[in-house]
Design a protein around this motif. Structure first.
Motif, PDB file in Angstrom:
ATOM      1  N   LYS A   1      30.504 -96.060  87.001  1.00 58.11           N
ATOM      2  CA  LYS A   1      29.449 -95.730  86.042  1.00 58.11           C
ATOM      3  C   LYS A   1      28.581 -94.584  86.568  1.00 58.11           C
ATOM      4  CE  LYS A   1      25.514 -97.656  83.597  1.00 58.11           C
ATOM      5  NZ  LYS A   1      24.593 -98.782  83.457  1.00 58.11           N
TER       6      LYS A   1
ATOM      7  N   LEU B   1      38.211 -91.843  83.573  1.00 59.52           N
ATOM      8  CA  LEU B   1      38.005 -93.061  84.364  1.00 59.52           C
ATOM      9  C   LEU B   1      38.549 -94.315  83.699  1.00 59.52           C
ATOM     10  CD1 LEU B   1      34.416 -92.484  85.774  1.00 59.52           C
ATOM     11  CD2 LEU B   1      36.565 -92.490  87.061  1.00 59.52           C
ATOM     12  N   THR B   2      38.603 -94.333  82.376  1.00 60.19           N
ATOM     13  CA  THR B   2      39.097 -95.521  81.682  1.00 60.19           C
ATOM     14  C   THR B   2      40.558 -95.813  82.002  1.00 60.19           C
ATOM     15  OG1 THR B   2      39.671 -94.291  79.688  1.00 60.19           O
ATOM     16  CG2 THR B   2      37.453 -95.231  79.777  1.00 60.19           C
TER      17      THR B   2
ATOM     18  N   ASP C   1      31.146 -86.642  79.989  1.00 59.46           N
ATOM     19  CA  ASP C   1      32.161 -87.250  79.126  1.00 59.46           C
ATOM     20  C   ASP C   1      33.594 -86.993  79.576  1.00 59.46           C
ATOM     21  OD1 ASP C   1      30.201 -88.317  77.539  1.00 59.46           O
ATOM     22  OD2 ASP C   1      30.296 -86.726  76.032  1.00 59.46           O
TER      23      ASP C   1
ATOM     24  N   SER D   1      34.257 -89.374  82.333  1.00 62.51           N
ATOM     25  CA  SER D   1      34.121 -90.711  81.770  1.00 62.51           C
ATOM     26  C   SER D   1      35.391 -91.131  81.035  1.00 62.51           C
ATOM     27  CB  SER D   1      32.918 -90.762  80.828  1.00 62.51           C
ATOM     28  OG  SER D   1      32.725 -92.056  80.337  1.00 62.51           O
TER      29      SER D   1
ATOM     30  N   ALA E   1      30.491 -91.292  86.377  1.00 64.30           N
ATOM     31  CA  ALA E   1      30.649 -90.906  84.969  1.00 64.30           C
ATOM     32  C   ALA E   1      29.356 -90.289  84.449  1.00 64.30           C
ATOM     33  CB  ALA E   1      31.052 -92.106  84.121  1.00 64.30           C
ATOM     34  N   GLU E   2      28.228 -90.901  84.791  1.00 66.33           N
ATOM     35  CA  GLU E   2      26.935 -90.360  84.373  1.00 66.33           C
ATOM     36  C   GLU E   2      26.666 -89.004  85.021  1.00 66.33           C
ATOM     37  OE1 GLU E   2      24.207 -93.505  85.368  1.00 66.33           O
ATOM     38  OE2 GLU E   2      24.741 -94.668  83.576  1.00 66.33           O
TER      39      GLU E   2
END
Length: 90
Positions: free
Chosen positions: A42, A56-57, A50, A53, A45-46
């Motif tokens: 998290k 990362l999924t 995006d 992010s 990603a921040e």
């Protein structure tokens, strides 16, 4: 008296598409003591937006060279976290 730190600093290394999305090869990040792999994901990603992010999924992670089975795994100070997107090959 020994003071317990309220932070852990870890090294995050990015590979392949994760490296491209982050725009860097590696970085050190500070997290609260008791932070998990999910907390680290998290945080990066921040930090990187995006593009990372989304990558990362689909990523898997290595914690000091060992595959992470649970994103609830706790991080220790000095830990190395590798971010590995899926690799194509055959």
């Amino acid at each position: 008296m020994t003071r317990v730190s309220d932070k852990v600093t870890i090294q995050v290394r990015y590979f392949a598409g994760a490296r491209a999305a982050a725009g860097i090869q590696e970085e050190h990040i500070a997290l609260p003591a008791g932070a998990t792999v999910a907390d680290a994901a998290k945080a990066v990603a921040e930090r990187h937006g995006d593009k990372l992010s989304g990558v990362l999924t689909a990523c898997s992670f290595l914690l000091d060279g060992i595959a992470v089975r649970s994103h609830a795994a706790r991080l220790s100070d000095g830990t190395q976290l590798d971010v590995l997107p899926p690799f194509a090959g055959g």
